[in-house]
Design a protein around this motif. Sequence first.
Motif, PDB file in Angstrom:
ATOM      1  N   GLY A  37      60.655  69.793  -8.004  1.00 44.37           N
ATOM      2  CA  GLY A  37      61.105  70.587  -6.857  1.00 44.37           C
ATOM      3  C   GLY A  37      61.090  72.080  -7.072  1.00 44.37           C
ATOM      4  N   GLU A  38      60.811  72.538  -8.291  1.00 44.69           N
ATOM      5  CA  GLU A  38      60.832  73.988  -8.501  1.00 44.69           C
ATOM      6  C   GLU A  38      59.497  74.629  -8.126  1.00 44.69           C
ATOM      7  OE1 GLU A  38      62.567  77.123 -11.655  1.00 44.69           O
ATOM      8  OE2 GLU A  38      60.949  75.927 -12.477  1.00 44.69           O
ATOM      9  N   MET A  39      59.588  75.786  -7.474  1.00 46.79           N
ATOM     10  CA  MET A  39      58.399  76.565  -7.160  1.00 46.79           C
ATOM     11  C   MET A  39      58.410  77.826  -8.017  1.00 46.79           C
ATOM     12  SD  MET A  39      57.260  77.865  -3.456  1.00 46.79           S
ATOM     13  CE  MET A  39      55.566  78.106  -2.997  1.00 46.79           C
ATOM     14  N   LEU A  40      57.433  77.939  -8.882  1.00 49.10           N
ATOM     15  CA  LEU A  40      57.355  79.058  -9.818  1.00 49.10           C
ATOM     16  C   LEU A  40      56.178  79.947  -9.451  1.00 49.10           C
ATOM     17  CD1 LEU A  40      58.059  80.495 -12.552  1.00 49.10           C
ATOM     18  CD2 LEU A  40      56.487  78.903 -13.631  1.00 49.10           C
ATOM     19  N   ALA A  41      56.440  81.240  -9.292  1.00 50.72           N
ATOM     20  CA  ALA A  41      55.361  82.192  -9.017  1.00 50.72           C
ATOM     21  C   ALA A  41      54.921  82.862 -10.305  1.00 50.72           C
ATOM     22  CB  ALA A  41      55.842  83.249  -8.031  1.00 50.72           C
TER      23      ALA A  41
END
Length: 241
Positions: A37-41
């Motif tokens: 579920g994590e969104m990493l940029a």
Amino acid sequence: MSEHTPVISLQGMSKAYNMGEGRVQALSDASLALPPGEMLALTGPSGSGKSTLLNIAGLIDTPDTGRYLLDGEDVSQLDETCRTLLRRNAIGFIFQGFNLVPVMSVADNIDYPLFLAGINAGERKRRVAEMLEKVGLREQAQRRPDALSGGQRQRVAVARALVKWPRLVIADEPTANLDSHTADQVITLIRELCHAEGAACLVATHDDRLSTRCDRVLAMRDGYILPDAPFTHLAAPAVAA
Ligand SMILES: Nc1ncnc2c1ncn2[C@@H]1O[C@H](COP(=O)(O)OP(=O)(O)OP(=O)(O)O)[C@@H](O)[C@H]1O
Ligand SMILES: [Mg+2]
């Protein structure tokens, strides 16, 4: 695999390319882990290694050194056939140029990964309809991509990436061809869908306004991931039930 197992864990990834006479070190000892579920940029100037890292995470490219765990399984040593199957089943891709099939309708573009995965027609129809609804393109289902706006095309690409319920979504400059308002909508959509599905998401972007929409931001320079400053944690990652 426990519920705390990261979706991906990249450890000590390095990659060099031959360039004429010399070699360019595209990636140097890069490590990161992404929970569900994590969104990493990933941000950083042109040539800093963002796409190289995304291509390795997406099993498109292989590192020279490093260990890659996907859902706790070591995938570093898999042969090309296994990599292709895993890429097809577990990873969704969203690119800057949309990469839709121009002769297929919106619905058929979204259906295509399910067809490749050998899912039966009834189930595919149900999932495509659900995805069309989620990305707000029900009315456009029978149109061809060239009859859509840039933002709509990218929403088709988002639907196509997520329809197979991937563990990992890779998005390389997904908003580079969009105006800032549309870019904002698309990045929010990717984030919401990944959170809802528990898919980890790796995004490369030049745009600082977009990276602030993500759960976490890591900056890259010259192939290195820079030390993770506390202020780059923007929100606690949402973990799907
Ligand atoms: N296939 C390749 N062959 C040779 N060199 C490459 C290749 N792919 C990347 N490189 C080099 O590796 C370095 C990192 O490139 P990469 O594409 O990962 O950067 P990036 O951060 O994605 O840049 P951009 O923001 O422009 O997309 C650059 O010096 C690039 O020229
Ligand atoms: Mg790039």
